[in-house]
Design an enzyme around this catalytic site. Structure first.
Site, PDB file in Angstrom:
ATOM      1  CE  LYS A  41      -6.729  -4.185  -2.478  1.00 42.26           C
ATOM      2  NZ  LYS A  41      -6.139  -3.215  -3.433  1.00 42.26           N
ATOM      3  N   GLY A  42      -3.730  -9.539   0.833  1.00 40.37           N
ATOM      4  CA  GLY A  42      -2.498 -10.321   0.763  1.00 40.37           C
ATOM      5  C   GLY A  42      -2.654 -11.825   0.729  1.00 40.37           C
ATOM      6  CD  GLU A  96      -3.129 -11.956   8.901  1.00 43.88           C
ATOM      7  OE1 GLU A  96      -2.634 -11.498   7.853  1.00 43.88           O
ATOM      8  OE2 GLU A  96      -3.630 -11.256   9.782  1.00 43.88           O
ATOM      9  CG  ASP A  97      -0.523 -11.451   3.575  1.00 50.85           C
ATOM     10  OD1 ASP A  97      -1.128 -11.300   4.653  1.00 50.85           O
ATOM     11  OD2 ASP A  97      -0.144 -10.495   2.882  1.00 50.85           O
ATOM     12  CG  ASP A 100       6.489  -6.984   9.526  1.00 49.07           C
ATOM     13  OD1 ASP A 100       7.584  -7.449   9.843  1.00 49.07           O
ATOM     14  OD2 ASP A 100       6.356  -5.810   9.112  1.00 49.07           O
ATOM     15  CE  LYS A 128       8.649  -9.353   6.792  1.00 50.53           C
ATOM     16  NZ  LYS A 128       8.737  -7.943   6.308  1.00 50.53           N
ATOM     17  CG  PHE A 149       9.076  -5.289   2.067  1.00 54.39           C
ATOM     18  CD1 PHE A 149       8.310  -4.905   3.160  1.00 54.39           C
ATOM     19  CD2 PHE A 149       8.492  -5.295   0.800  1.00 54.39           C
ATOM     20  CE1 PHE A 149       6.984  -4.518   2.993  1.00 54.39           C
ATOM     21  CE2 PHE A 149       7.172  -4.920   0.626  1.00 54.39           C
ATOM     22  CZ  PHE A 149       6.418  -4.525   1.728  1.00 54.39           C
ATOM     23  CB  VAL A 150       8.754 -11.170   0.730  1.00 50.96           C
ATOM     24  CG1 VAL A 150      10.065 -11.681   1.310  1.00 50.96           C
ATOM     25  CG2 VAL A 150       7.636 -11.300   1.745  1.00 50.96           C
ATOM     26  CG  ASP A 156       0.955  -4.549  -1.269  1.00 49.55           C
ATOM     27  OD1 ASP A 156       0.903  -5.207  -0.221  1.00 49.55           O
ATOM     28  OD2 ASP A 156       0.792  -3.325  -1.305  1.00 49.55           O
ATOM     29  NE  ARG A 162      -2.378  -6.183  -3.230  1.00 47.08           N
ATOM     30  CZ  ARG A 162      -2.155  -6.094  -1.915  1.00 47.08           C
ATOM     31  NH1 ARG A 162      -1.785  -7.172  -1.250  1.00 47.08           N
ATOM     32  NH2 ARG A 162      -2.300  -4.968  -1.278  1.00 47.08           N
TER      33      ARG A 162
HETATM   34  P1  IMP Z   1       1.947  -6.443  10.747  1.00 48.42           P
HETATM   35  O1  IMP Z   1       3.158  -5.567  10.913  1.00 48.42           O
HETATM   36  O2  IMP Z   1       2.182  -7.820  11.285  1.00 48.42           O
HETATM   37  O3  IMP Z   1       0.732  -5.801  11.325  1.00 48.42           O
HETATM   38  O4  IMP Z   1       1.704  -6.597   9.217  1.00 48.42           O
HETATM   39  C1  IMP Z   1       0.954  -5.629   8.552  1.00 48.42           C
HETATM   40  C2  IMP Z   1       0.839  -5.882   7.091  1.00 48.42           C
HETATM   41  O5  IMP Z   1       2.027  -5.381   6.512  1.00 48.42           O
HETATM   42  C3  IMP Z   1       0.744  -7.312   6.595  1.00 48.42           C
HETATM   43  O6  IMP Z   1      -0.546  -7.828   6.641  1.00 48.42           O
HETATM   44  C4  IMP Z   1       1.204  -7.108   5.170  1.00 48.42           C
HETATM   45  O7  IMP Z   1       0.139  -6.600   4.381  1.00 48.42           O
HETATM   46  C5  IMP Z   1       2.243  -6.025   5.317  1.00 48.42           C
HETATM   47  N1  IMP Z   1       3.601  -6.583   5.297  1.00 48.42           N
HETATM   48  C6  IMP Z   1       4.434  -6.819   6.323  1.00 48.42           C
HETATM   49  N2  IMP Z   1       5.605  -7.305   5.890  1.00 48.42           N
HETATM   50  C7  IMP Z   1       5.481  -7.391   4.547  1.00 48.42           C
HETATM   51  C8  IMP Z   1       6.364  -7.833   3.501  1.00 48.42           C
HETATM   52  O8  IMP Z   1       7.506  -8.270   3.689  1.00 48.42           O
HETATM   53  N3  IMP Z   1       5.863  -7.742   2.239  1.00 48.42           N
HETATM   54  C9  IMP Z   1       4.619  -7.292   1.951  1.00 48.42           C
HETATM   55  N4  IMP Z   1       3.764  -6.876   2.889  1.00 48.42           N
HETATM   56  C10 IMP Z   1       4.208  -6.927   4.178  1.00 48.42           C
HETATM   57 MG    MG Z   2       0.045  -4.870   2.400  1.00 46.54          MG
END
Ligand code: IMP
Ligand code: MG
Length: 172
Positions: A41-42, A96-97, A100, A128, A149-150, A156, A162
């Site tokens: 949803k991000g 992508e939002d 991480d 990040k 963490f944002v 969210d 959101r």
């Molecule tokens: P990944 O660790 O790159 O696989 O990210 C997984 C998911 O974690 C992202 O798509 C976001 O939904 C969530 N996420 C990671 N960092 C943040 C943050 O700082 N705020 C909110 N959601 C996050």
């Molecule tokens: Mg999420």
């Protein structure tokens, strides 16, 4: 108070950067507009703003993944919704939002490759990179951020925040 009252990125800063990214992407895909996949949803707000700022006749679809990395288990990614558009032979722009650890984006890109897409490029609003665990990089990046963490602008904390129009730091 865990939610910082001052935005990390204001509505104006976000919109300015979205306009710039839209210009870059429009120039890049001028000849052959991509299939744009908004990750739910991000990236709902980012995708919506970005696509309207771009000047390309694109096809739009959605994809939704759930990552279990934060439950400290395996970093496994499950697909909850997959696009109904034809993927075979398509040039895809994944919207992508935030990237991480990179596990979600990597899993999505691998899945798209398995579906026979011709190419997959990634645009992320936030990167990040300090927390990256796998080898993946976005092709277009809105803002590179420190290890915070944002929330807000689609992102969210336990499905909250959101709807915020700006991006704030959530103090953990
Ligand atoms: P990944 O660790 O790159 O696989 O990210 C997984 C998911 O974690 C992202 O798509 C976001 O939904 C969530 N996420 C990671 N960092 C943040 C943050 O700082 N705020 C909110 N959601 C996050
Ligand atoms: Mg999420």
């Amino acid at each position: 108070m865990p939610l910082q009252p001052e935005p990390l990125y204001t509505v104006q800063a976000i919109q300015q950067r979205v306009q710039e990214l839209a210009g870059e992407i429009t120039a890049e895909y001028f000849d052959a507009p991509p299939l744009c996949l908004i990750t739910l949803k991000g990236a709902m707000h980012f995708g919506s703003d970005l696509l309207r700022a771009m000047d390309l006749p694109v096809e739009i679809d959605f994809i939704r993944a759930q990552s279990y990395s934060d439950t400290q288990s395996t970093g496994m990614v499950e697909l909850l919704y997959t696009p109904t558009s034809t993927l075979q032979g398509r040039a895809v722009l994944l919207i992508e939002d935030i990237i991480d650890t990179g596990r979600t984006a990597l899993a999505l890109r691998e899945w798209l490759q398995e579906q026979g897409t011709a190419e997959c490029r990634i645009v992320t609003l936030l990167d990040k990179s300090a927390r990256r665990e796998v080898d993946i990089q976005a092709d277009f990046i809105g803002f590179s951020i420190e290890d915070h963490f944002v929330v807000g602008f689609g992102m969210d904390y336990n499905e909250q925040y959101r709807e915020l129009p700006d991006i704030r730091i959530w103090e953990t």
